[in-house]
Design a protein around this motif. Structure first.
Motif, PDB file in Angstrom:
ATOM      1  N   THR A 286       0.455  -1.695   0.115  1.00 27.35           N
ATOM      2  CA  THR A 286      -0.560  -0.105  -0.057  1.00 27.35           C
ATOM      3  C   THR A 286       0.927   1.210   0.061  1.00 27.35           C
ATOM      4  OG1 THR A 286      -0.564   0.008   2.085  1.00 27.35           O
ATOM      5  CG2 THR A 286      -1.754  -0.967   0.950  1.00 27.35           C
ATOM      6  N   GLY A 287       2.130   1.116   0.129  1.00 26.35           N
ATOM      7  CA  GLY A 287       3.182   2.259   0.706  1.00 26.35           C
ATOM      8  C   GLY A 287       3.999   2.398  -0.565  1.00 26.35           C
ATOM      9  N   CYS A 288       3.501   1.618  -1.188  1.00 24.72           N
ATOM     10  CA  CYS A 288       3.902   1.644  -2.488  1.00 24.72           C
ATOM     11  C   CYS A 288       2.427   1.972  -3.758  1.00 24.72           C
ATOM     12  CB  CYS A 288       4.351   0.573  -3.400  1.00 24.72           C
ATOM     13  SG  CYS A 288       5.932  -0.390  -3.011  1.00 24.72           S
ATOM     14  N   LEU A 289       2.220   2.264  -3.171  1.00 30.49           N
ATOM     15  CA  LEU A 289       0.605   2.091  -4.493  1.00 30.49           C
ATOM     16  C   LEU A 289       0.104   3.802  -4.174  1.00 30.49           C
ATOM     17  CD1 LEU A 289      -1.639  -1.092  -3.925  1.00 30.49           C
ATOM     18  CD2 LEU A 289       0.053  -0.266  -5.600  1.00 30.49           C
ATOM     19  N   ARG A 290       0.372   4.107  -2.733  1.00 26.88           N
ATOM     20  CA  ARG A 290       0.137   5.576  -2.167  1.00 26.88           C
ATOM     21  C   ARG A 290       0.895   6.456  -2.675  1.00 26.88           C
ATOM     22  NH1 ARG A 290      -1.388   2.770   2.570  1.00 26.88           N
ATOM     23  NH2 ARG A 290       0.485   4.242   3.331  1.00 26.88           N
ATOM     24  N   ARG A 291       2.596   6.179  -3.765  1.00 25.97           N
ATOM     25  CA  ARG A 291       3.644   6.396  -4.029  1.00 25.97           C
ATOM     26  C   ARG A 291       3.555   6.584  -5.219  1.00 25.97           C
ATOM     27  NH1 ARG A 291       9.485   5.148  -2.211  1.00 25.97           N
ATOM     28  NH2 ARG A 291       9.748   7.122  -3.323  1.00 25.97           N
ATOM     29  N   VAL A 292       3.073   6.161  -5.986  1.00 28.00           N
ATOM     30  CA  VAL A 292       3.175   5.675  -7.559  1.00 28.00           C
ATOM     31  C   VAL A 292       1.633   6.807  -8.178  1.00 28.00           C
ATOM     32  CG1 VAL A 292       2.642   4.023  -9.524  1.00 28.00           C
ATOM     33  CG2 VAL A 292       4.451   4.069  -7.663  1.00 28.00           C
ATOM     34  N   PHE A 293       0.500   6.184  -7.723  1.00 33.93           N
ATOM     35  CA  PHE A 293      -0.484   6.283  -7.830  1.00 33.93           C
ATOM     36  C   PHE A 293      -1.571   7.657  -7.666  1.00 33.93           C
ATOM     37  CE2 PHE A 293      -0.526   1.959  -9.389  1.00 33.93           C
ATOM     38  CZ  PHE A 293       0.168   1.723 -10.644  1.00 33.93           C
ATOM     39  N   PRO A 294      -2.012   8.669  -8.405  1.00 28.17           N
ATOM     40  CA  PRO A 294      -2.992   9.215  -6.954  1.00 28.17           C
ATOM     41  C   PRO A 294      -4.708   8.530  -6.873  1.00 28.17           C
ATOM     42  CG  PRO A 294      -3.648   9.417  -9.256  1.00 28.17           C
ATOM     43  CD  PRO A 294      -2.012   8.507  -9.816  1.00 28.17           C
ATOM     44  N   PRO A 295      -4.818   9.177  -5.644  1.00 28.69           N
ATOM     45  CA  PRO A 295      -5.683   9.097  -4.691  1.00 28.69           C
ATOM     46  C   PRO A 295      -7.485   7.818  -6.023  1.00 28.69           C
ATOM     47  CG  PRO A 295      -4.524  11.277  -3.866  1.00 28.69           C
ATOM     48  CD  PRO A 295      -4.481  10.690  -5.565  1.00 28.69           C
ATOM     49  N   ALA A 296      -7.221   8.842  -6.358  1.00 27.33           N
ATOM     50  CA  ALA A 296      -8.526   8.412  -7.513  1.00 27.33           C
ATOM     51  C   ALA A 296      -8.178   7.048  -8.041  1.00 27.33           C
ATOM     52  CB  ALA A 296      -9.210   9.717  -8.621  1.00 27.33           C
ATOM     53  N   ALA A 297      -6.753   6.844  -7.663  1.00 19.65           N
ATOM     54  CA  ALA A 297      -6.862   5.226  -9.183  1.00 19.65           C
ATOM     55  C   ALA A 297      -6.686   3.806  -7.854  1.00 19.65           C
ATOM     56  CB  ALA A 297      -5.330   5.379  -9.773  1.00 19.65           C
ATOM     57  N   TRP A 298      -6.409   4.857  -6.577  1.00 20.25           N
ATOM     58  CA  TRP A 298      -5.865   3.627  -5.143  1.00 20.25           C
ATOM     59  C   TRP A 298      -7.222   3.087  -5.806  1.00 20.25           C
ATOM     60  CZ3 TRP A 298      -5.294   7.096  -0.405  1.00 20.25           C
ATOM     61  CH2 TRP A 298      -3.918   7.732  -0.998  1.00 20.25           C
ATOM     62  N   PRO A 299      -6.541   1.176  -5.178  1.00 22.78           N
ATOM     63  CA  PRO A 299      -7.909   0.423  -5.161  1.00 22.78           C
ATOM     64  C   PRO A 299      -9.472   0.894  -4.200  1.00 22.78           C
ATOM     65  CG  PRO A 299      -5.432  -0.661  -4.978  1.00 22.78           C
ATOM     66  CD  PRO A 299      -5.533   0.449  -4.567  1.00 22.78           C
ATOM     67  N   GLY A 300     -10.429   0.477  -4.858  1.00 20.44           N
ATOM     68  CA  GLY A 300     -11.803   1.568  -3.923  1.00 20.44           C
ATOM     69  C   GLY A 300     -11.920   0.371  -2.944  1.00 20.44           C
ATOM     70  N   LEU A 301     -11.287  -0.918  -2.649  1.00 20.83           N
ATOM     71  CA  LEU A 301     -11.683  -1.215  -1.463  1.00 20.83           C
ATOM     72  C   LEU A 301     -11.196  -0.744  -0.189  1.00 20.83           C
ATOM     73  CD1 LEU A 301     -10.006  -5.050  -0.794  1.00 20.83           C
ATOM     74  CD2 LEU A 301      -9.122  -3.487  -2.667  1.00 20.83           C
ATOM     75  N   ARG A 302     -12.607  -0.909   1.245  1.00 22.22           N
ATOM     76  CA  ARG A 302     -10.823  -0.576   2.349  1.00 22.22           C
ATOM     77  C   ARG A 302     -10.113  -2.262   3.127  1.00 22.22           C
ATOM     78  NH1 ARG A 302     -14.608   3.168  -0.189  1.00 22.22           N
ATOM     79  NH2 ARG A 302     -14.482   5.147   1.438  1.00 22.22           N
ATOM     80  N   LEU A 303      -9.537  -1.497   3.777  1.00 24.14           N
ATOM     81  CA  LEU A 303      -8.554  -2.735   4.494  1.00 24.14           C
ATOM     82  C   LEU A 303      -8.132  -2.454   5.419  1.00 24.14           C
ATOM     83  CD1 LEU A 303      -6.931  -5.890   3.707  1.00 24.14           C
ATOM     84  CD2 LEU A 303      -4.988  -4.269   2.714  1.00 24.14           C
ATOM     85  N   VAL A 304      -8.754  -3.482   6.216  1.00 21.78           N
ATOM     86  CA  VAL A 304      -8.311  -3.080   8.064  1.00 21.78           C
ATOM     87  C   VAL A 304      -7.610  -4.767   8.357  1.00 21.78           C
ATOM     88  CG1 VAL A 304      -9.821  -1.710   8.456  1.00 21.78           C
ATOM     89  CG2 VAL A 304     -10.959  -3.772   8.688  1.00 21.78           C
ATOM     90  N   LEU A 305      -6.532  -3.773   9.412  1.00 19.52           N
ATOM     91  CA  LEU A 305      -6.207  -5.293  10.054  1.00 19.52           C
ATOM     92  C   LEU A 305      -6.693  -5.583  11.510  1.00 19.52           C
ATOM     93  CD1 LEU A 305      -2.062  -4.375   9.105  1.00 19.52           C
ATOM     94  CD2 LEU A 305      -3.740  -6.106   8.327  1.00 19.52           C
ATOM     95  N   ASP A 306      -7.538  -6.624  11.560  1.00 21.23           N
ATOM     96  CA  ASP A 306      -8.524  -6.868  12.185  1.00 21.23           C
ATOM     97  C   ASP A 306      -7.609  -7.676  13.783  1.00 21.23           C
ATOM     98  OD1 ASP A 306     -10.565  -7.127  14.028  1.00 21.23           O
ATOM     99  OD2 ASP A 306     -12.209  -8.502  13.055  1.00 21.23           O
ATOM    100  N   ASP A 307      -6.345  -7.230  14.132  1.00 27.75           N
ATOM    101  CA  ASP A 307      -5.583  -7.854  15.013  1.00 27.75           C
ATOM    102  C   ASP A 307      -6.759  -8.578  16.617  1.00 27.75           C
ATOM    103  OD1 ASP A 307      -3.620  -7.624  13.232  1.00 27.75           O
ATOM    104  OD2 ASP A 307      -2.792  -5.919  14.864  1.00 27.75           O
ATOM    105  N   ASP A 308      -7.202  -7.634  16.480  1.00 27.28           N
ATOM    106  CA  ASP A 308      -8.456  -7.650  18.032  1.00 27.28           C
ATOM    107  C   ASP A 308      -9.363  -8.410  17.499  1.00 27.28           C
ATOM    108  OD1 ASP A 308      -5.774  -7.247  19.866  1.00 27.28           O
ATOM    109  OD2 ASP A 308      -6.502  -5.082  19.955  1.00 27.28           O
TER     110      ASP A 308
END
Length: 364
Positions: A286-308
């Motif tokens: 995700t760090g690579c994607l944020r550096r390369v693509f504008p926000p409009a091209a970021w994947p549309g899904l939400r992704l969370v790490l549900d550790d608890d």
């Protein structure tokens, strides 16, 4: 003399252990590092180290996760698919060690997990997170180009090339030129991979069960793609996926209706080791994607790490672990569809808003 609270003291101890561990791993590498020496460097007992980290592997992963940081933005590519691939490859390759770096330092720099997991759950989790990485890159490529073709196979080929370069950086430092690798990735855009979405098991997935259950949104968690809150109070599909079922994220994405909000909550039965490995890999992609693509091209899904397992619990998923696949659809403050087992993400994403109850549950 200022007396520290118990939480402050624990945080100070944890920071001292991580600093000492980074020094030990940088000098000796993961295999030859010793927990006793880490404790000695931190001027703590062995027990103090293990009270914060259950294993050397968990400590190593914590050091790697702590090295990711927040990426700086770069200019977005403007020349289409080939330029996007080249830019992504260049950013990804920045992590590789420099010529002359000691082996242990190089592996820390590249955040290498080579040889770290030799057990089936660990290998499965790494294979599945690679599938998730390909989906995220593929969705960004689909958004950044005008054609409506699926780009996941292309993303898989790019990641195969880049991970191969990363493996060679571990085993044969100095071999190959990163600029050549980036150039090769750029030219992969010209391949016609005839990419379609048609997994063979999908026709056998049963429908979701339509319900009218209360939805109590869990505490907010950050979306790993945007860095903002995931927004669990909004309508949409929430898929709870264990580390062994991350590939099901694409099933939810492809089955979703236009405008559907898809949230993937990642769970694991081993947050100290597998959970940290997933956090590291997801943070890198995700760090690579944020550096390369504008926000409009970021994947549309939400992704969370549900550790608890906060999201899992709110969705009614008991004993969430590595093999979990469950999903719910939320509308107007209620859960209106739910499914569990293999195919659950697809079944719920495909479920309509009809209030007619249908029997059956995906995965049965």
């Amino acid at each position: 003399m200022v007396r520290l609270s118990r939480a402050q003291q624990q945080e100070r101890t944890r920071a001292a252990v991580l600093a000492a561990a980074r020094e030990e791993f940088a000098e000796r590498g993961y295999t030859d590092a010793k927990v006793d020496r880490i404790a000695e460097r931190a001027e703590l007992t062995r027990g103090a180290v293990y009270s914060n980290f259950p294993s050397k592997r968990a400590l190593y992963l914590a050091v790697l996760v702590g090295s990711t940081g927040q990426p700086d933005a770069v200019d977005a590519p403007t020349g289409g698919l080939a330029d996007a691939l080249g830019a992504f490859a260049r950013v990804w390759l920045e992590r590789l060690p420099m010529t002359g770096d000691p082996t242990a330092v190089g592996r820390l720099r590249s955040r290498s997990l080579t040889g770290l997991f030799d057990d089936e759950p660990g290998r499965t989790a790494l294979a599945q997170v690679t599938r998730l990485e390909a989906l995220l890159l593929g969705l960004a490529l689909e958004s950044a180009t005008p054609h409506q073709a699926r780009r996941v196979r292309l993303a898989e080929l790019v990641l195969t090339t880049l991970n191969g370069a990363g493996h060679l950086a571990d085993t044969a430092p100095g071999f190959g030129d990163p600029f050549d690798v980036a150039h090769a990735c750029r030219h992969l855009a010209g391949l016609d991979l005839a990419d379609t979405w048609d997994p063979p098991h999908l026709p056998y997935i049963g429908p979701a069960r339509l319900v009218q259950d209360a939805w109590e949104p869990p505490a907010e968690l950050p979306d790993q793609i945007t860095g903002h809150g995931a927004g669990f109070g909004a309508d949409g599909v929430i898929a709870v996926l264990g580390s062994g079922r991350l590939e099901a994220a694409e099933e939810a994405v492809r089955a979703a209706r236009p405008g559907d909000r898809i949230t993937v909550a990642v769970v694991t039965g081993d947050p100290a080791e597998i959970g940290r490995a997933l956090r590291l890999r997801i943070g890198d992609i995700t760090g690579c994607l944020r550096r390369v693509f504008p926000p409009a091209a970021w994947p549309g899904l939400r992704l969370v790490l549900d550790d608890d397992a906060l999201v899992a619990s709110a969705a009614g998923v008991a004993d969430a672990g590595d093999a979990t696949e469950a999903a719910v659809r939320v509308r107007a403050g209620k859960i209106v569809a739910r499914a569990g087992g293999r195919g659950a993400a697809l079944a719920v994403a495909a479920a309509g808003d009809s209030t007619t109850t249908r029997s059956g549950e995906a995965g049965r």
